[in-house]
Design a protein around this motif. Structure first.
Motif, PDB file in Angstrom:
ATOM      1  N   GLU A 230     -38.581  31.897  11.034  1.00  0.00           N
ATOM      2  CA  GLU A 230     -38.808  31.314  12.355  1.00  0.00           C
ATOM      3  C   GLU A 230     -40.096  31.921  12.917  1.00  0.00           C
ATOM      4  O   GLU A 230     -40.343  33.082  13.010  1.00  0.00           O
ATOM      5  CB  GLU A 230     -37.787  31.568  13.464  1.00  0.00           C
ATOM      6  CG  GLU A 230     -36.320  30.960  12.705  1.00  0.00           C
ATOM      7  CD  GLU A 230     -35.279  30.927  13.774  1.00  0.00           C
ATOM      8  OE1 GLU A 230     -35.546  31.168  14.887  1.00  0.00           O
ATOM      9  OE2 GLU A 230     -34.309  30.375  13.277  1.00  0.00           O
ATOM     10  N   VAL A 231     -41.001  31.175  13.625  1.00  0.00           N
ATOM     11  CA  VAL A 231     -42.351  31.471  14.055  1.00  0.00           C
ATOM     12  C   VAL A 231     -42.333  30.760  15.287  1.00  0.00           C
ATOM     13  O   VAL A 231     -41.938  29.620  15.358  1.00  0.00           O
ATOM     14  CB  VAL A 231     -43.511  31.096  13.013  1.00  0.00           C
ATOM     15  CG1 VAL A 231     -44.772  31.594  13.600  1.00  0.00           C
ATOM     16  CG2 VAL A 231     -43.307  31.294  11.792  1.00  0.00           C
ATOM     17  N   THR A 232     -42.752  31.595  16.531  1.00  0.00           N
ATOM     18  CA  THR A 232     -42.913  30.857  17.800  1.00  0.00           C
ATOM     19  C   THR A 232     -43.975  29.914  17.767  1.00  0.00           C
ATOM     20  O   THR A 232     -45.244  30.255  17.254  1.00  0.00           O
ATOM     21  CB  THR A 232     -42.982  31.885  18.923  1.00  0.00           C
ATOM     22  OG1 THR A 232     -44.096  32.536  18.722  1.00  0.00           O
ATOM     23  CG2 THR A 232     -41.764  32.581  18.936  1.00  0.00           C
ATOM     24  N   GLU A 233     -43.887  28.993  18.652  1.00  0.00           N
ATOM     25  CA  GLU A 233     -44.878  27.998  18.784  1.00  0.00           C
ATOM     26  C   GLU A 233     -46.233  28.577  19.116  1.00  0.00           C
ATOM     27  O   GLU A 233     -47.456  28.413  18.877  1.00  0.00           O
ATOM     28  CB  GLU A 233     -44.473  27.105  19.805  1.00  0.00           C
ATOM     29  CG  GLU A 233     -45.397  25.778  20.065  1.00  0.00           C
ATOM     30  CD  GLU A 233     -44.853  24.878  21.427  1.00  0.00           C
ATOM     31  OE1 GLU A 233     -43.983  25.260  21.939  1.00  0.00           O
ATOM     32  OE2 GLU A 233     -45.530  24.058  21.633  1.00  0.00           O
ATOM     33  N   SER A 234     -45.988  29.788  20.077  1.00  0.00           N
ATOM     34  CA  SER A 234     -47.136  30.265  20.708  1.00  0.00           C
ATOM     35  C   SER A 234     -47.907  30.981  19.808  1.00  0.00           C
ATOM     36  O   SER A 234     -49.277  31.314  19.699  1.00  0.00           O
ATOM     37  CB  SER A 234     -46.711  31.209  21.964  1.00  0.00           C
ATOM     38  OG  SER A 234     -45.606  32.060  21.609  1.00  0.00           O
ATOM     39  N   PHE A 262     -39.543  25.851  20.621  1.00  0.00           N
ATOM     40  CA  PHE A 262     -40.452  24.759  20.776  1.00  0.00           C
ATOM     41  C   PHE A 262     -39.970  24.119  22.362  1.00  0.00           C
ATOM     42  O   PHE A 262     -39.160  23.967  22.908  1.00  0.00           O
ATOM     43  CB  PHE A 262     -40.253  23.734  19.624  1.00  0.00           C
ATOM     44  CG  PHE A 262     -41.025  22.494  20.035  1.00  0.00           C
ATOM     45  CD1 PHE A 262     -42.496  22.643  19.360  1.00  0.00           C
ATOM     46  CD2 PHE A 262     -40.632  21.289  20.526  1.00  0.00           C
ATOM     47  CE1 PHE A 262     -43.139  21.605  19.548  1.00  0.00           C
ATOM     48  CE2 PHE A 262     -41.672  20.111  20.634  1.00  0.00           C
ATOM     49  CZ  PHE A 262     -42.956  20.385  20.058  1.00  0.00           C
ATOM     50  N   GLY A 263     -41.404  23.824  23.077  1.00  0.00           N
ATOM     51  CA  GLY A 263     -41.098  23.243  24.222  1.00  0.00           C
ATOM     52  C   GLY A 263     -41.344  24.368  25.424  1.00  0.00           C
ATOM     53  O   GLY A 263     -41.420  23.935  26.686  1.00  0.00           O
ATOM     54  N   THR A 264     -41.800  25.463  25.243  1.00  0.00           N
ATOM     55  CA  THR A 264     -41.785  26.412  25.864  1.00  0.00           C
ATOM     56  C   THR A 264     -43.418  26.609  26.247  1.00  0.00           C
ATOM     57  O   THR A 264     -43.964  27.136  27.280  1.00  0.00           O
ATOM     58  CB  THR A 264     -41.289  27.845  25.814  1.00  0.00           C
ATOM     59  OG1 THR A 264     -41.519  28.210  24.435  1.00  0.00           O
ATOM     60  CG2 THR A 264     -39.750  27.663  26.036  1.00  0.00           C
ATOM     61  N   LYS A 281     -37.222  24.221  16.585  1.00  0.00           N
ATOM     62  CA  LYS A 281     -35.996  24.602  17.091  1.00  0.00           C
ATOM     63  C   LYS A 281     -36.334  24.415  18.596  1.00  0.00           C
ATOM     64  O   LYS A 281     -37.117  25.097  19.307  1.00  0.00           O
ATOM     65  CB  LYS A 281     -36.073  26.118  16.833  1.00  0.00           C
ATOM     66  CG  LYS A 281     -35.318  26.488  15.692  1.00  0.00           C
ATOM     67  CD  LYS A 281     -34.686  27.765  15.458  1.00  0.00           C
ATOM     68  CE  LYS A 281     -33.470  27.991  15.773  1.00  0.00           C
ATOM     69  NZ  LYS A 281     -32.969  29.512  15.650  1.00  0.00           N
ATOM     70  N   LEU A 282     -35.614  23.457  19.029  1.00  0.00           N
ATOM     71  CA  LEU A 282     -35.790  23.259  20.690  1.00  0.00           C
ATOM     72  C   LEU A 282     -35.202  24.405  21.427  1.00  0.00           C
ATOM     73  O   LEU A 282     -34.192  24.973  21.419  1.00  0.00           O
ATOM     74  CB  LEU A 282     -34.916  21.957  21.030  1.00  0.00           C
ATOM     75  CG  LEU A 282     -35.524  20.589  21.032  1.00  0.00           C
ATOM     76  CD1 LEU A 282     -34.691  19.704  21.693  1.00  0.00           C
ATOM     77  CD2 LEU A 282     -36.968  20.635  21.473  1.00  0.00           C
TER      78      LEU A 282
END
Ligand code: C2E
Ligand code: CA
Ligand code: CA
Length: 363
Positions: A230-234, A262-264, A281-282
């Motif tokens: 898992e990698v963050t969107e940012s 995702f979405g932040t 991952k929402l």
């Protein structure tokens, strides 16, 4: 009365006498004003900025070392608030900084002494309610402070670089666990239990990532398709090809890559097709909008839109923070694939996951 250079670009000014609560402010202002005028070198104007930490109080209440430490901490607070400003010392902020410092220096030995442990939170298929795997969430059993959550120490580990060996340990330990689940829980219709592991941005840019992962999987005898990173969107915003290369290699080997939270961030949807991800991952904030009844219609529309888009790009959708059955049902209707949250289980010891998965198989 006294100005001293502590070293580098750090100075201390000391003023004593009655009414210092007023004079310190004046002094701070005078110092800042003195810095305003640009310094001209070789015909170029250079701007100097300053950050000030102010400690004021009765003499003799604290030792000189304590006063200096407080000034230092407060100066760093001014700096991290953007700099070019002054801050007033605050005992609570001091205490927090001292704890943070203590935790930071204790991190390496904590890893050596085996003070970290992992809790697992199940990932549940929304269609049939079966447990498909779990996310590994690291905790620190600190000898004085008790169990600390990742929010308390992951940022510190990222800052000092200890996240690389710590992250490697989490990967190793949770893959070993995935192997143990497989052995005890083989022959499940839905396929073997999978493990999700979080990756920090510094781990992404570390040259050993791909080889370490390959070695860990091989040593445990676990196939790459049992692992999801898992990698963050940012962390991937504006990532160039060099940064994406290791992730691409892992994805080609069969490791799933999930875009976390995702979405932040910017949620650059056009960017998605460029990234080697297979799962979205929402973030929990969307699920929160569904807590009240009726659910926030705008949240519903947004989730519906994201799910449609994700599926059209061949991405699976996992939702986080599901706390009620109503939310789960809502998210299932909207087409989400997998869910995670307190409604199913809080993060817990590995045996619990085994029991949950076994209960499914019987039910
Ligand atoms: P995350 O990846 O978004 O993990 C999900 C967080 O949501 C976890 O917090 C989990 O306990 C919490 N959670 C799960 N279900 C619910 C729910 O129904 N309601 C609510 N309110 N919360 C729920 P936790 O364990 O404190 O982890 C926080 C963050 O720390 C994680 O966020 C992740 O970014 C980071 N983290 C955890 N373990 C690791 C690790 O091994 N390596 C790295 N780099 N980061 C980690
Ligand atoms: Ca995560
Ligand atoms: Ca998340």
């Amino acid at each position: 009365e006294m100005v001293a250079r502590l070293g580098g670009d750090e100075f201390v000014a000391l003023t004593t006498g009655p009414g210092t609560d007023r004079t310190v402010d004046e002094l701070a202002e005078r110092i800042m004003n003195a810095l305003v005028t640009p310094i001209s070198i070789d015909g170029r104007d250079l701007l100097v900025r300053g950050s000030l930490g102010i400690v004021e109080g009765p003499a003799g209440e604290r030792t000189a070392a304590e006063v200096l430490r407080s000034a230092d901490i407060t100066m760093y607070r001014a700096k991290s608030a953007g700099g070019n400003r002054s801050e007033l010392a605050d005992p609570e902020a001091d205490a927090r900084a001292i704890t943070r410092h203590g935790l930071t220096t204790a991190l390496p030995t904590a890893l050596e002494r085996g003070e970290f442990f992992i809790e697992y939170q199940p990932l549940v298929h929304l269609g049939d309610g079966s447990v498909r795997g779990a996310e590994a969430l690291v905790r620190w059993l600190h000898p004085q402070h008790g169990v600390l959550g990742p929010d308390r120490f992951i940022p510190l580990a990222e800052h000092t670089g200890l996240i690389v060996p710590l992250g490697r340990w989490v990967l190793e330990e949770s893959i070993r666990q995935a192997r143990a689940w497989r052995v005890r829980h083989g022959g499940q219709d839905a396929g073997p239990l999978r493990i999700n592991v979080n990756l920090s941005p510094c781990q992404l840019s570390h040259p050993g990532l791909v080889q370490d992962t390959v070695d860990i999987l091989e040593r445990a005898g676990v196939t790459p398709d049992a692992l999801c990173l898992e990698v963050t969107e940012s962390a991937l915003i504006g990532a160039d090809d060099d940064l994406l290369k290791p992730l691409r290699r892992l994805a080609e080997m069969g490791v799933d890559i999930a875009l976390d939270d995702f979405g932040t961030g910017y949620s650059n949807l056009a960017n998605l097709r460029r990234l080697p991800v297979s799962v979205l991952k929402l973030d929990r904030s969307f699920t929160q909008g569904m807590q009240q009844f009726p659910a926030d219609p705008v949240d519903l529309k947004i989730v519906e839109g994201i799910v449609t888009l994700a599926h059209s790009l061949d991405l699976a959708v996992t939702v986080e923070g599901v706390e009620t059955g109503a939310q789960a049902e809502q998210l299932r209707v909207l087409g989400c694939d997998t869910a995670q949250g307190w409604y199913y289980a809080r993060p817990g010891p590995p045996e619990r996951l085994h029991d949950l998965a076994l209960a499914d198989a019987k039910g």
